[in-house]
Design a protein around this motif. Structure first.
Motif, PDB file in Angstrom:
ATOM      1  N   THR A  43       1.523  -1.782  -3.738  1.00  0.00           N
ATOM      2  CA  THR A  43       1.681  -2.709  -3.096  1.00  0.00           C
ATOM      3  C   THR A  43       3.324  -2.719  -2.614  1.00  0.00           C
ATOM      4  OG1 THR A  43       1.421  -5.304  -3.064  1.00  0.00           O
ATOM      5  CG2 THR A  43       2.457  -4.001  -5.088  1.00  0.00           C
ATOM      6  N   THR A  44       3.478  -3.560  -1.771  1.00  0.00           N
ATOM      7  CA  THR A  44       4.811  -3.836  -1.267  1.00  0.00           C
ATOM      8  C   THR A  44       5.862  -4.228  -2.146  1.00  0.00           C
ATOM      9  OG1 THR A  44       4.381  -6.001  -0.305  1.00  0.00           O
ATOM     10  CG2 THR A  44       4.034  -4.066   0.988  1.00  0.00           C
ATOM     11  N   PRO A  46      10.110  -3.303   3.878  1.00  0.00           N
ATOM     12  CA  PRO A  46      11.217  -3.308   3.374  1.00  0.00           C
ATOM     13  C   PRO A  46      10.960  -3.848   1.889  1.00  0.00           C
ATOM     14  CG  PRO A  46      10.891  -5.443   4.475  1.00  0.00           C
ATOM     15  CD  PRO A  46       9.927  -4.315   4.918  1.00  0.00           C
ATOM     16  N   GLY A  47      11.980  -3.593   0.817  1.00  0.00           N
ATOM     17  CA  GLY A  47      11.666  -3.932  -0.587  1.00  0.00           C
ATOM     18  C   GLY A  47      12.872  -3.519  -1.273  1.00  0.00           C
ATOM     19  N   SER A  48      13.132  -4.208  -2.384  1.00  0.00           N
ATOM     20  CA  SER A  48      14.448  -3.671  -3.101  1.00  0.00           C
ATOM     21  C   SER A  48      14.528  -2.355  -3.916  1.00  0.00           C
ATOM     22  CB  SER A  48      15.049  -5.065  -4.031  1.00  0.00           C
ATOM     23  OG  SER A  48      13.709  -4.989  -5.126  1.00  0.00           O
ATOM     24  N   PHE A  77       5.656   3.330  -6.131  1.00  0.00           N
ATOM     25  CA  PHE A  77       4.485   3.557  -5.978  1.00  0.00           C
ATOM     26  C   PHE A  77       3.979   4.228  -7.358  1.00  0.00           C
ATOM     27  CE2 PHE A  77       1.519   6.136  -2.643  1.00  0.00           C
ATOM     28  CZ  PHE A  77       0.797   6.329  -3.392  1.00  0.00           C
ATOM     29  N   PRO A  78       3.071   3.481  -7.813  1.00  0.00           N
ATOM     30  CA  PRO A  78       2.599   3.984  -9.190  1.00  0.00           C
ATOM     31  C   PRO A  78       1.889   5.161  -9.457  1.00  0.00           C
ATOM     32  CG  PRO A  78       1.130   2.177  -8.697  1.00  0.00           C
ATOM     33  CD  PRO A  78       2.271   2.452  -7.364  1.00  0.00           C
ATOM     34  N   ALA A  79       1.950   5.863 -10.231  1.00  0.00           N
ATOM     35  CA  ALA A  79       0.925   6.922 -10.587  1.00  0.00           C
ATOM     36  C   ALA A  79       0.538   7.092 -12.000  1.00  0.00           C
ATOM     37  CB  ALA A  79       1.473   8.201 -10.202  1.00  0.00           C
ATOM     38  N   GLU A 132       5.222  -5.218   7.759  1.00  0.00           N
ATOM     39  CA  GLU A 132       4.220  -5.677   6.510  1.00  0.00           C
ATOM     40  C   GLU A 132       3.475  -6.831   6.881  1.00  0.00           C
ATOM     41  OE1 GLU A 132       4.685  -7.695   2.037  1.00  0.00           O
ATOM     42  OE2 GLU A 132       6.444  -6.661   3.049  1.00  0.00           O
ATOM     43  N   PRO A 133       1.871  -6.442   6.619  1.00  0.00           N
ATOM     44  CA  PRO A 133       1.064  -7.480   7.115  1.00  0.00           C
ATOM     45  C   PRO A 133       1.220  -8.679   6.261  1.00  0.00           C
ATOM     46  CG  PRO A 133      -0.121  -5.332   6.516  1.00  0.00           C
ATOM     47  CD  PRO A 133       1.395  -5.424   6.272  1.00  0.00           C
ATOM     48  N   ALA A 134       0.850 -10.082   6.797  1.00  0.00           N
ATOM     49  CA  ALA A 134       1.049 -10.986   6.284  1.00  0.00           C
ATOM     50  C   ALA A 134       0.024 -11.172   5.022  1.00  0.00           C
ATOM     51  CB  ALA A 134       0.759 -12.292   7.247  1.00  0.00           C
ATOM     52  N   ASP A 135      -1.328 -10.501   5.356  1.00  0.00           N
ATOM     53  CA  ASP A 135      -2.422 -10.580   4.378  1.00  0.00           C
ATOM     54  C   ASP A 135      -2.719  -9.212   3.994  1.00  0.00           C
ATOM     55  OD1 ASP A 135      -4.793 -10.805   2.831  1.00  0.00           O
ATOM     56  OD2 ASP A 135      -5.679 -12.553   4.139  1.00  0.00           O
ATOM     57  N   LEU A 136      -2.144  -8.808   2.880  1.00  0.00           N
ATOM     58  CA  LEU A 136      -1.994  -7.348   2.376  1.00  0.00           C
ATOM     59  C   LEU A 136      -3.699  -6.946   2.120  1.00  0.00           C
ATOM     60  CD1 LEU A 136       0.813  -7.207   0.170  1.00  0.00           C
ATOM     61  CD2 LEU A 136       0.632  -6.230   2.703  1.00  0.00           C
TER      62      LEU A 136
END
Length: 429
Positions: free
Chosen positions: A315-316, A258-260, A320-322, A18-22
């Motif tokens: 976003t991380t 990663p993410g919950s 994923f919204p739609a 994951e990029p530090a600066d999204l």
């Protein structure tokens, strides 16, 4: 005869973690993706119009089915899967819709017995006295008390996961995917990895907020990692007509941020098995039954009306919204499942937009156990090590919040109770 030289595509930046600066990463990846598409001689807008036309044709098919009074969701009898007699017409409808109901996957009495066993398991271990509330923000939105139970290791769930009937349906579902190409066998269609998930129990009279429209294959990693850039290559090189949502190439070893709320495994289909009868208007699953809609979702952020540091809200560490703001054409096609009986199972392509409708004063129970089709592949083999340890200790599996209610529970399923299918699904044989 001479052939045209192969086009050299502009390189894409990529971030395997994951990029530090999204925001900076988004501002970098979007023009790079546009440049790659435009190297084909087509603009992003022209490619997107081609996607819209493809989806519009699918929507027209759905509306025609509805006008004729036909069900939008394909329905297949388990007996036909077992006998190998699913018709070509039924298979074609599954491929076009990306979803299906399997009638009689388990005997109704068996499903109702499993439902009762789960109640005995959670009540006997004083779950409700110790429940501390939803472990993640997303499922907390349903207003559960609880509705989604963070329970993974009941005997009922494990019996269903490792049953021959489940393995047979999973193999059938995996068969819709292209699992070999470019000299690579991307997954084993007749061997599934065990992916333990939770249960849902919603009693009569419940009010539930449902779940908003979203999809689950990943987040920013879908645009930003090398494997996913290759998986969605036809979306990003101007050859969108060649995009096949059933092609597993590069997906089964892809890196995921990663993410919950993320799924580490590769699932061909998400799914659940009904433990109660459910009417179609009682807060049930809806999908946008168009597998090709992923092309719309992936290309929409590249259009000029989207801010330079925005991917249409993706976003991380969030689903994923739609929604209507960026994807109105898609969400208008949301279609609910038909009436379901205990023992039926419900399945939808892993990329598909889906939601759960809200309900007030629900009639009857709304109980399911979540079991996907997750074929054996490098990505799922890696996750299997986590699952083996979680089973041994009664812990919550790694993809889920660290709640660990079952570690000291009596009657928990144990590794010595695995059959051969279960052992294969955990990489033990």
């Amino acid at each position: 005869m001479t052939t045209a030289p192969e086009r050299t595509l502009p390189e894409l930046p990529h971030w395997e973690t994951e990029p530090a600066d999204l925001s900076a990463a988004i501002r970098r990846i979007k023009p790079a993706l546009r440049a790659r598409i435009e190297s084909s001689g087509r603009t992003v807008e022209e490619v997107f119009v081609a996607v819209e036309e493809r989806i519009a044709a699918r929507i027209a098919e759905i509306r025609a089915d509805q006008a004729r009074g036909e069900g939008v969701w394909p329905v297949v009898d388990y007996a036909d899967i077992e006998r190998g007699t699913v018709s070509a017409e039924q298979r074609d409808k599954v491929r076009r819709r990306g979803c299906l109901v399997v009638r009689g996957h388990f005997d109704r009495d068996q499903a109702l017995a499993w439902d009762a066993e789960i109640v005995d398991y959670v009540e006997g271990n004083r779950f409700f006295e110790n429940y501390s509330g939803p472990g993640d923000d997303f499922f907390g939105s349903v207003g559960s008390k609880p509705e989604i139970y963070p329970v993974y290791w009941s005997s009922a769930q494990m019996q269903a996961r490792q049953s021959d009937r489940m393995a047979r349906v999973q193999s059938f579902l995996n068969s819709f995917w292209k699992h070999e190409s470019q000299g690579v066998r991307w997954f084993e269609p007749d061997r599934d990895a065990m992916y333990p998930d939770r249960i849902r129990r919603r009693p009569p009279g419940s009010d539930s907020g449902g779940l908003g429209t979203h999809c689950d294959p990943g987040t920013l990693d879908l645009w930003m990692t090398r494997s996913y850039q290759r998986a969605f290559r036809h979306l990003f090189d101007g050859t969108v007509e060649r995009y096949d949502p059933w092609d597993a190439a590069h997906r089964t070893a892809a890196t995921q941020y990663p993410g919950s709320t993320m799924c580490s495994a590769f699932r061909t289909f998400q799914g659940w098995t009904a433990l109660s009868d459910m009417a179609h208007d009682q807060g049930v699953l809806h999908t946008v039954p168009i597998p090709e809609a992923m092309a719309y979702l992936m290309l929409r952020p590249l259009l000029p009306d989207v801010p330079d540091d925005d991917m249409c809200g993706v976003t991380t560490n969030q689903v994923f919204p739609a929604g209507h703001e960026w994807h109105p054409m898609l969400v208008e096609a949301l279609t609910g499942i038909p009436d379901i009986a205990a023992g039926d199972s419900v399945w939808w392509h892993c990329d598909m937009i889906h939601s759960v409708a809200p309900v007030t004063d629900q009639e009857g129970w709304g109980n399911v156990m979540y079991i996907p089709a997750a074929p054996w592949c490098p990505r799922n083999e890696a996750y299997a090590a986590n699952v083996r340890e979680a089973l041994r200790t009664g812990s919550s599996p790694g993809d889920f919040p660290e709640e660990h209610y079952e570690r000291e529970w009596q009657g928990r399923f144990t590794p010595d109770q695995l059959n051969e299918t279960g052992r294969r699904g955990l990489g033990l044989s």
